[in-house]
Design a protein around this motif. Structure first.
Motif, PDB file in Angstrom:
ATOM      1  N   MET A 204    -118.953  -0.367  52.994  1.00 45.99           N
ATOM      2  CA  MET A 204    -117.307  -0.026  52.395  1.00 45.99           C
ATOM      3  C   MET A 204    -117.317   1.291  51.723  1.00 45.99           C
ATOM      4  O   MET A 204    -118.886   1.216  51.393  1.00 45.99           O
ATOM      5  CB  MET A 204    -117.263  -1.576  51.061  1.00 45.99           C
ATOM      6  CG  MET A 204    -115.602  -1.600  51.229  1.00 45.99           C
ATOM      7  SD  MET A 204    -114.408  -0.928  52.336  1.00 45.99           S
ATOM      8  CE  MET A 204    -114.305   0.744  50.822  1.00 45.99           C
TER       9      MET A 204
ATOM     10  N   ARG B 279    -106.801  -4.066  46.742  1.00 45.96           N
ATOM     11  CA  ARG B 279    -107.667  -2.811  47.517  1.00 45.96           C
ATOM     12  C   ARG B 279    -108.520  -2.656  47.364  1.00 45.96           C
ATOM     13  O   ARG B 279    -109.292  -1.683  47.950  1.00 45.96           O
ATOM     14  CB  ARG B 279    -106.261  -1.529  46.768  1.00 45.96           C
ATOM     15  CG  ARG B 279    -105.923  -1.009  48.064  1.00 45.96           C
ATOM     16  CD  ARG B 279    -105.422   0.514  47.925  1.00 45.96           C
ATOM     17  NE  ARG B 279    -103.751  -0.342  47.586  1.00 45.96           N
ATOM     18  CZ  ARG B 279    -102.810   0.080  49.165  1.00 45.96           C
ATOM     19  NH1 ARG B 279    -103.599   0.815  50.139  1.00 45.96           N
ATOM     20  NH2 ARG B 279    -102.129  -0.580  48.718  1.00 45.96           N
ATOM     21  N   ASN B 280    -109.549  -2.944  45.855  1.00 42.24           N
ATOM     22  CA  ASN B 280    -110.305  -3.117  45.621  1.00 42.24           C
ATOM     23  C   ASN B 280    -111.665  -3.693  46.723  1.00 42.24           C
ATOM     24  O   ASN B 280    -112.821  -3.358  46.207  1.00 42.24           O
ATOM     25  CB  ASN B 280    -110.659  -3.047  44.508  1.00 42.24           C
ATOM     26  CG  ASN B 280    -109.617  -1.636  43.238  1.00 42.24           C
ATOM     27  OD1 ASN B 280    -110.345  -0.176  43.256  1.00 42.24           O
ATOM     28  ND2 ASN B 280    -109.367  -2.683  42.240  1.00 42.24           N
ATOM     29  N   ARG B 281    -110.529  -4.585  47.440  1.00 45.70           N
ATOM     30  CA  ARG B 281    -111.819  -5.700  48.025  1.00 45.70           C
ATOM     31  C   ARG B 281    -111.637  -5.585  49.289  1.00 45.70           C
ATOM     32  O   ARG B 281    -111.692  -6.924  49.981  1.00 45.70           O
ATOM     33  CB  ARG B 281    -111.681  -7.350  47.411  1.00 45.70           C
ATOM     34  CG  ARG B 281    -112.097  -7.235  45.947  1.00 45.70           C
ATOM     35  CD  ARG B 281    -111.906  -8.307  45.193  1.00 45.70           C
ATOM     36  NE  ARG B 281    -110.734  -8.195  45.309  1.00 45.70           N
ATOM     37  CZ  ARG B 281    -109.630  -8.615  43.640  1.00 45.70           C
ATOM     38  NH1 ARG B 281    -110.698  -7.772  43.009  1.00 45.70           N
ATOM     39  NH2 ARG B 281    -108.894  -8.741  43.905  1.00 45.70           N
ATOM     40  N   VAL B 282    -110.835  -4.547  49.736  1.00 48.39           N
ATOM     41  CA  VAL B 282    -110.996  -4.501  51.403  1.00 48.39           C
ATOM     42  C   VAL B 282    -112.114  -4.365  52.384  1.00 48.39           C
ATOM     43  O   VAL B 282    -112.486  -4.112  51.865  1.00 48.39           O
ATOM     44  CB  VAL B 282    -109.485  -3.321  51.799  1.00 48.39           C
ATOM     45  CG1 VAL B 282    -109.484  -3.405  52.653  1.00 48.39           C
ATOM     46  CG2 VAL B 282    -108.905  -3.387  50.971  1.00 48.39           C
TER      47      VAL B 282
ATOM     48  N   SER C 295    -111.772   2.841  40.721  1.00 48.92           N
ATOM     49  CA  SER C 295    -111.153   1.913  41.763  1.00 48.92           C
ATOM     50  C   SER C 295    -109.993   2.812  42.970  1.00 48.92           C
ATOM     51  O   SER C 295    -110.009   3.831  42.692  1.00 48.92           O
ATOM     52  CB  SER C 295    -110.137   1.685  40.410  1.00 48.92           C
ATOM     53  OG  SER C 295    -109.507   1.963  40.001  1.00 48.92           O
ATOM     54  N   ALA C 296    -109.898   1.420  43.716  1.00 51.39           N
ATOM     55  CA  ALA C 296    -108.641   2.150  44.034  1.00 51.39           C
ATOM     56  C   ALA C 296    -107.619   3.120  43.295  1.00 51.39           C
ATOM     57  O   ALA C 296    -107.166   4.023  43.748  1.00 51.39           O
ATOM     58  CB  ALA C 296    -108.003   1.243  45.203  1.00 51.39           C
TER      59      ALA C 296
ATOM     60  N   ARG D 100    -117.673   1.898  48.366  1.00 55.77           N
ATOM     61  CA  ARG D 100    -116.878   1.620  47.006  1.00 55.77           C
ATOM     62  C   ARG D 100    -117.992   2.374  46.094  1.00 55.77           C
ATOM     63  O   ARG D 100    -119.004   2.412  46.955  1.00 55.77           O
ATOM     64  CB  ARG D 100    -117.126   0.155  46.866  1.00 55.77           C
ATOM     65  CG  ARG D 100    -117.124  -0.388  45.537  1.00 55.77           C
ATOM     66  CD  ARG D 100    -116.434  -1.760  44.951  1.00 55.77           C
ATOM     67  NE  ARG D 100    -115.876  -1.649  46.521  1.00 55.77           N
ATOM     68  CZ  ARG D 100    -115.807  -3.532  47.381  1.00 55.77           C
ATOM     69  NH1 ARG D 100    -116.389  -4.241  46.145  1.00 55.77           N
ATOM     70  NH2 ARG D 100    -114.885  -3.557  47.639  1.00 55.77           N
TER      71      ARG D 100
END
Lengths: 275, 528, 382
Positions: C1, A149-152, C228-229, C3
């Motif tokens: 993204m 889920r961190n690399r979607v 993080s997620a 992130r």
């Protein structure tokens, strides 16, 4: 009553277990319907919110639920999603899973997604992150710490955002969206979950006519490969969905059929106009 | 030894007969001896005689003032530098006197004898005490005196003790017939305390008759059961007493937290302010109207209500109203207020305890069915219930209570109906705070009045309200009494601290099971 | 993204400042002659070390309060447990140098007529074991407590109240002599840590630096979790817990994990605090201590991590200065701080800065101010 009732047995023995996504092979499938509700009863401190509600939904079917305030629409949704436990009655999903024994995450995991009457999105998160959190996949804490889920890939999220028309807002906090945009974001989250059954509660409340029309189109498109239950007051919108309609009244089904048949039913007319 | 005993018993039995007509010359002569055996017999004889001079003679012997003339065995009592004739009490002159000596055995006999004499005292308390002494001593010599006292006694309480004393003496005599022993066992059993068990155990272990042994064993069981029930009842009473203290501390919180949903961490300080108000009121009364001291608590109640209530309204208007809907922030802000209030009181009154006196009606104790109940605790229990019922009345039956309920159930609707919601908020919070102040008046009687007084109650109060079910006054009552009684019933097994810890752990676990307390409200609105 | 970087600009500033602090303090203490005006006395090194331990405690609290909405009023319990684990190690290191000269039993046990070491003291002579316990004991308590509470959906003030009851119960327990942990005197008179004398200047500087390093690591762990997620889900749980359930997440798992990690961090903070102040006693479990830690986080700004650490240092520095100058004034000041921060600065120092200068996304991540429309108790009376 629906013809699916003919398939229903007298007694139901099959139950789903909270932790197994797949029903054991020997479990007898008691109904072919995707969702099977029989004689659901719910009482809150003496108030009977559901008084023997029965309803079946086939795979891939879209159904609109109408009914005046207090008819039990939201309570029905609560029973299906595990928020409320019915006092008596049967609620089966996919013919094998007993929804009355499962809690909300387990039911969501089976593939039932829900959009709330009041749009509830994660306001602190960006629009894209809201979709990210909804994406189908492992839900455990460790998976979310270190897992995929961190690399979607952005493309996957962007495709969904394009579908619900929010691609231009992908990096904005969800709190900044308009009411209608939040409704769409929530539908987008439902799609990201990729459930077998979508429960959509008043999706067009607070939308302009143009937005309402767009939403109807979107829902019809979704209904091509998902089963959908839509609760709505807006008759134009319900008509635009072009699907079977169930009218609830005082916690039970009053009428069921095409929109024209239901709206012509004298009982329905009386419920809406007579009181 | 046994022969002497038997002899003494016979002597004791014959003594009343002698006492009827002639003075017990025999006893006086025997005392005038240097043989311990004779002296002891003389003491017993004199004690059993009913002679009016017996008390004075035995008292003189106890104090070493009893002298005798070996020549004619006449007894004299030394009073200062003078002598009196022991038999008549008239002044006398004599030479060559020797003191009547006493050893430990004599002193014991003397004590028992003096006890017997008290059996005829006009004061029932003295008679009772004397009967208890006989019961403890179980000296057969005392039997005639006890029996005589028993026929003359009219006070039921003293009669019971006398009957038990007689039974104890009878059981201590080997020659008592079996049927009388069994009857005596019943009297001992009727007494039903730890001493009774000791006697019954003794009989069960050493009595020659198996029948008597069996009866004694049954008696032990009966008394033990009764004692266990009495101990449990006493603990339940202590528990109710503790529960009423918890109720007093929590009841104000049941309004501010339970009804209004405000987390007031300064609640304990409202209690503390009430206690200090009591101190100030008493101080003023002592200085200006000492005669009113017995009324000091009654005067303190409205004062404490007003002081704590006013501070509460100030806190609500000044801080809490800006934080409605933000319970965690309210918690922190009111904790700050509690620190400020504590330090203010510490700065003004100093860190040490302040002395709050108890009016007369708070002291003393009374017995009910074997329970010893102090008046102070009794009043606090009644007071707590009174405050509870008063609050219930205010919330249910007055227009103010109606408005409070309206505002807490649906603020917007209440406002639309023309209720001034900010005013209701302030007054309701003031009411809860004022009641905490009233609690302080009662707690000043049983706790140290210091700036830290409130801190000791805050966690307990919250747990009581949460355990009972937030928003439910009856729940608070039941929770307070349950926790109080449970605490006191645990204490004998775990000790005070562990009982407290066990209860905290229990509540923590209970809240997991029923997050909304004992009397939770149900419904869709609550779940959302 | 979307992130987020593990270390953002404010993180770099924080880590750089911390590194500089951990360099300058030892330098001024060890590297400057005592006669010089620039010399930093050793007692101040330990005082700063204490601030850093408190900063780590505040950081751990912010992880659960700022990101998960769990206002723990019992984090002092985890801090204290970690401190006791370290204290037990330090007691065992005293060996025969105690007043009674018993090679195995600490003085208070000899005094209380213990014959043998209680079983739970075994192994504490080994530093690695003690270090493990510093993490395991608070972690296990938090895991069990959190799992029970979160599974039953105990939230908000109810949770705050029972965490407070938890630390209160522990305080009562540790005050008992029968606990075998020194009763109300606690554990003290330490001699050595890892073979170095606790009181020595070099050891004190080393402990200070170790605390700084632990704070930096704690920050990175907390940061890793929150960006993080996992952290996104945590924030989602904070803002709309029931919604996450309908997405298939189990909030109790997320909260329990965060609570456990946070408790372990608090335990480490306690373990580093004890050798620097030289004592651990049951007073550390006092509910007031735990609430005080909350105000550090509130002052610095919850949900910012850096702010929590900063708040702890600022408030404790103020405490040192004020209690020295006007002892009576400190509680007034602390009380006023609670009131002023909640009323006028709900986002804290760092939160207010982000509000003013941060990006919209960073602003949105801050804990929201709940709607002003009050949601009071559901029903008026019973």
């Amino acid at each position: 009553m629906s013809d699916a009732d003919l398939l229903a047995p007298v007694s139901v023995t099959a139950t789903g277990r909270p932790d197994d996504g797949h029903a054991p092979a020997q479990t007898r499938r008691v109904t072919d319907a995707l969702l099977y509700l029989d004689d659901l009863k719910v009482t809150f401190d003496g108030y009977r919110a559901l008084r023997g509600l029965s309803l079946t939904l086939d795979r891939g079917e879209m159904r609109a639920i109408i009914g005046p305030n207090g008819a039990g629409k939201t309570t029905m949704m609560d029973c299906i999603t595990g928020k409320t436990r019915p006092d008596t009655g049967t609620a089966l999903f996919d013919g094998t899973h007993d929804l009355t024994k499962l809690d909300e995450p387990a039911i969501a995991d089976l593939g039932i997604g829900r959009k709330f009457q009041k749009p509830t999105v994660f306001e602190s998160h960006t629009v894209a992150d809201n979709i990210l959190l909804a994406l189908k996949g492992p839900r455990s804490g460790l998976a979310s710490l270190f897992g995929w889920r961190n690399r979607v890939e952005a493309e996957r999220i962007d495709a969904l955002l394009t579908k619900v028309g929010l691609i231009a807002h992908r990096s904005r906090p969800a709190a900044d969206l308009s009411h209608g945009q939040k409704q769409w974001l929530e539908i987008g989250m439902l799609l990201a979950q990729d459930p077998k059954l979508l429960l959509v509660d008043e999706p067009v409340a607070g939308m302009t006519d143009a937005e309402t029309a767009e939403t109807a189109t979107l829902l019809r498109e979704i209904a091509r490969d998902h089963a959908v239950i839509v609760v709505e007051h807006d008759m134009h919108f319900v008509r635009a969905l072009q699907c079977r309609v169930t009218c609830l009244h005082e916690g039970a089904v009053l009428a069921e059929g095409s929109i024209d048949a239901v709206s012509a039913d004298p009982k329905v007319v009386e419920v809406y106009l007579g009181r | 030894m046994i022969r002497i005993l038997i002899f003494l018993v016979l002597l004791g039995l014959s003594a009343p007969v002698l006492a009827q007509d002639a003075p017990p010359a025999d006893a006086y002569t025997r005392l005038a001896s240097d043989s311990y055996g004779d002296i002891e017999a003389g003491i017993a004889g004199l004690a059993a005689s009913g002679d009016p001079r017996a008390g004075a003679v035995l008292g003189a012997l106890a104090e070493g003032r009893l002298l005798y003339r070996p020549a004619d065995k006449t007894l004299f009592i030394k009073q200062g530098n003078d002598l009196v004739d022991a038999r008549t009490g008239r002044p006398a002159q004599a030479d060559g006197l020797k003191p009547v000596r006493a050893n430990n055995k004599i002193r014991r006999a003397l004590e028992a004898a003096q006890g017997q004499l008290n059996l005829t005292s006009p004061d029932p308390a003295k008679r009772r005490e004397a009967a208890e002494a006989v019961f403890k001593a179980r000296d057969p010599v005392g039997l005639p005196a006890v029996e005589r006292a028993l026929t003359a006694e009219s006070h039921p309480d003293v009669m019971r003790v006398l009957a038990a004393a007689r039974a104890a003496v009878l059981l201590a005599r080997p020659e008592t017939p079996e049927n009388e022993r069994i009857a005596a066992l019943a009297a001992i059993q009727a007494r039903g305390d730890g001493d009774a068990i000791a006697i019954l155990r003794n009989v069960a272990a050493s009595d020659p008759s198996e029948t008597v042994k069996a009866a004694a064993t049954r008696g032990i069981q009966a008394v033990e059961t009764r004692l266990a029930v009495a101990a449990a009842a006493q603990n339940v009473w202590y528990g109710i007493s503790l529960g009423s203290v918890l109720l007093l501390a929590a009841i104000g919180l049941a309004i501010t937290f339970g009804v209004m949903g405000i987390i007031n961490m300064a609640h304990g300080e409202m209690v503390m302010l009430g206690a200090y108000t009591t101190y100030l009121v008493q101080d003023a009364i002592r200085a200006h109207a000492p005669g009113l001291f017995d009324w000091s608590l009654a005067i303190s109640i409205p004062c404490a209500f007003l002081v704590a209530g006013a501070v509460g309204v100030a806190i609500e208007r000044g801080i809490i109203r800006f934080l409605y809907g933000r319970p965690l922030e309210t918690l922190l802000a009111t904790f700050g207020v509690s620190l400020i209030l504590q330090q203010s009181v510490r700065s003004i009154f100093g860190p040490t305890n302040r002395e709050v006196g108890s009016p007369g009606f708070m002291s003393g104790a009374f017995d009910v069915a074997g329970l010893s109940i102090t008046w102070g605790r009794m009043w606090i229990v009644l007071f707590a219930l009174g405050v509870f019922l008063g609050l219930l009345f205010v919330l249910r039956k007055t227009s103010f209570g109606l408005k409070t309920r309206a505002v807490t159930q649906n603020r917007r609707m209440a406002a639309a109906m023309g209720i001034r919601t900010p005013w209701v908020d302030a007054m309701t919070f003031g009411l809860g705070s004022g009641i905490a102040g009233i609690a302080g008046v009662a707690l000043s009687q049983i706790d140290n009045v210091s700036p830290n007084l409130g801190q000791g109650y805050i966690i307990d109060s919250f747990l009581v309200v949460v355990f009972g079910g937030v928003g439910n006054l009856w729940g608070t009552l039941v929770a307070a009494l349950t926790l109080g009684v449970a605490n006191k019933l645990f204490e004998p097994y775990f000790g005070a601290v562990l009982a407290k810890i066990a209860l905290l752990v229990f509540i923590i676990l209970f809240i997991q099971k029923r997050p909304r307390g004992l009397f939770a409200l149900k419904g869709r609105a609550v779940e959302s | 993204m979307t992130r987020t970087r593990l270390i953002d600009p404010k993180g770099w500033i924080f880590l750089a400042a911390l590194a500089a602090f951990c360099l300058v303090v030892p330098l001024l203490n060890l590297g400057v002659a005592e006669s010089s005006g620039l010399h930093l006395p050793t007692y101040l090194v330990s005082l700063f070390g204490k601030y850093l331990a408190f900063a780590l405690l505040a950081l751990s609290l912010d992880l659960v309060w700022g990101y998960c909405g769990i206002l723990s009023l019992g984090h002092g319990a985890f801090f204290g447990l970690g401190g006791y684990a370290m204290g037990m190690y330090l007691m065992r290191q005293i060996g025969p140098r105690g007043v009674y000269g018993n090679p195995v039993l600490p003085d208070f046990m000899v005094f209380l007529n213990y014959k043998d070491l209680p079983w739970y003291w075994l192994g504490f002579d080994n530093f690695a074991f003690a270090a493990l316990m510093v993490l395991a004991v608070p972690g296990l308590l938090a895991f069990v407590f959190g799992w029970l509470a979160f599974r039953s959906r105990v939230t908000g003030v109810y949770l705050s109240i029972i965490t407070q009851a938890m630390t209160f119960a522990l305080m009562l327990a540790f005050f008992r002599n029968d606990m075998g942990l020194g009763g109300n005197n606690g554990l003290t008179d330490f001699k050595d840590i890892l073979g170095f004398p606790v009181q020595a200047q070099g050891t004190r500087v080393a402990l200070f630096v170790a605390t700084g390093v632990a704070l930096a690591l704690g920050y990175l762990v907390a940061r890793f979790m929150t960006v993080s997620a996992y952290g996104k889900i945590l924030i989602a749980v904070r803002d709309a817990e029931s919604r996450t359930r309908f997405l298939g997440y189990r909030p109790e798992h997320y909260k329990t994990l965060a609570f456990t990690v946070s408790a372990m961090m608090a335990g480490v903070a306690g373990a580093l605090y004890v050798p620097q102040v030289g004592i651990i006693n049951p007073g550390e479990f006092a509910p007031t201590n735990s609430i005080e830690a909350v105000i550090w986080v509130a002052v610095g700004g919850r949900g910012t991590l850096v702010g929590a650490a900063l708040g702890a240092v600022i408030v404790n520095y103020a405490k040192t200065v004020l209690t020295g100058a006007m002892p009576d004034a400190w509680l007034f000041a602390l009380g006023a701080l609670f009131v002023v921060v909640t009323l006028f600065m709900p986002k804290g120092i760092v939160g207010s800065l982000i509000e003013r200068f941060g990006s919209p996304r960073a602003r949105a991540k801050l804990p929201p101010e709940p709607e002003i429309a009050p949601k009071l108790a559901e029903e008026g009376q019973g």
